[in-house]
Scaffold this motif. Structure first.
Motif, short mmCIF file in Angstrom:
data_model
loop_
_atom_site.label_atom_id
_atom_site.label_comp_id
_atom_site.label_asym_id
_atom_site.label_seq_id
_atom_site.Cartn_x
_atom_site.Cartn_y
_atom_site.Cartn_z
N ALA A 30 0.85 -1.20 0.00
CA ALA A 30 0.00 0.00 0.00
C ALA A 30 0.88 1.25 0.00
O ALA A 30 1.98 1.27 0.56
N SER A 31 0.38 2.29 -0.62
CA SER A 31 1.11 3.56 -0.69
C SER A 31 1.18 4.20 0.70
O SER A 31 0.20 4.20 1.45
N ARG A 32 2.31 4.77 1.02
CA ARG A 32 2.47 5.47 2.29
C ARG A 32 1.90 6.89 2.24
O ARG A 32 1.90 7.59 3.24
N CYS A 33 1.41 7.29 1.09
CA CYS A 33 0.82 8.62 0.95
C CYS A 33 -0.65 8.63 1.36
O CYS A 33 -1.23 9.69 1.54
N ARG A 65 1.84 2.65 9.51
CA ARG A 65 2.73 3.72 9.06
C ARG A 65 1.98 4.83 8.34
O ARG A 65 2.59 5.80 7.89
N ALA A 66 0.68 4.69 8.19
CA ALA A 66 -0.11 5.67 7.43
C ALA A 66 -0.14 7.01 8.17
O ALA A 66 -0.23 7.04 9.40
N PRO A 67 -0.08 8.10 7.44
CA PRO A 67 -0.15 9.41 8.08
C PRO A 67 -1.52 9.64 8.72
O PRO A 67 -2.54 9.17 8.22
N LEU A 68 -1.51 10.36 9.84
CA LEU A 68 -2.74 10.69 10.56
C LEU A 68 -2.86 12.20 10.63
O LEU A 68 -1.95 12.88 11.10
#
Length: 105
Positions: A30-33, A65-68
């Motif tokens: 999955a994309s980290r963006c 690791r996904a941005p919040l």
């Protein structure tokens, strides 16, 4: 009737294997963006911020690791001020950032 249940169990096994492969691939590739956004429109949602952050942390399909991002309504900030220092520290402890945005409910 026994044949029907054997076919049903085999179908469930194939479906379970497919779901496992899909979830593993999503976790690995999955994309980290792509991340999670919590929208705060009113004081009730702001008061529930710790609960919302915990819910995001324990959500089953949200990569760790996904941005919040926590978006505060501009109207809410004008009426009650920016988030308190305690709320900012809480958001940072979950690895998130907070922003003020013009939003419509």
């Amino acid at each position: 009737m026994e044949l029907f249940f054997e076919i049903l169990v085999a179908a469930f096994a194939v479906f379970g294997a497919w779901c496992t492969i899909r979830l593993t691939a999503q976790a690995l590739f999955a994309s980290r963006c792509i991340g999670t956004v919590i929208e705060i429109f009113d004081r009730t949602a702001a008061a529930n911020l710790p609960m919302l952050l915990e819910e995001v942390r324990h959500a089953p399909f949200v990569p760790r690791r996904a941005p919040l991002i926590v978006l505060y309504s501009a109207e809410l900030c004008l009426a009650y001020g920016e988030p308190s220092e305690a709320e900012r520290e809480l958001i940072e402890s979950f690895g998130g950032r907070w922003l003020v945005a013009q939003m419509k409910k």
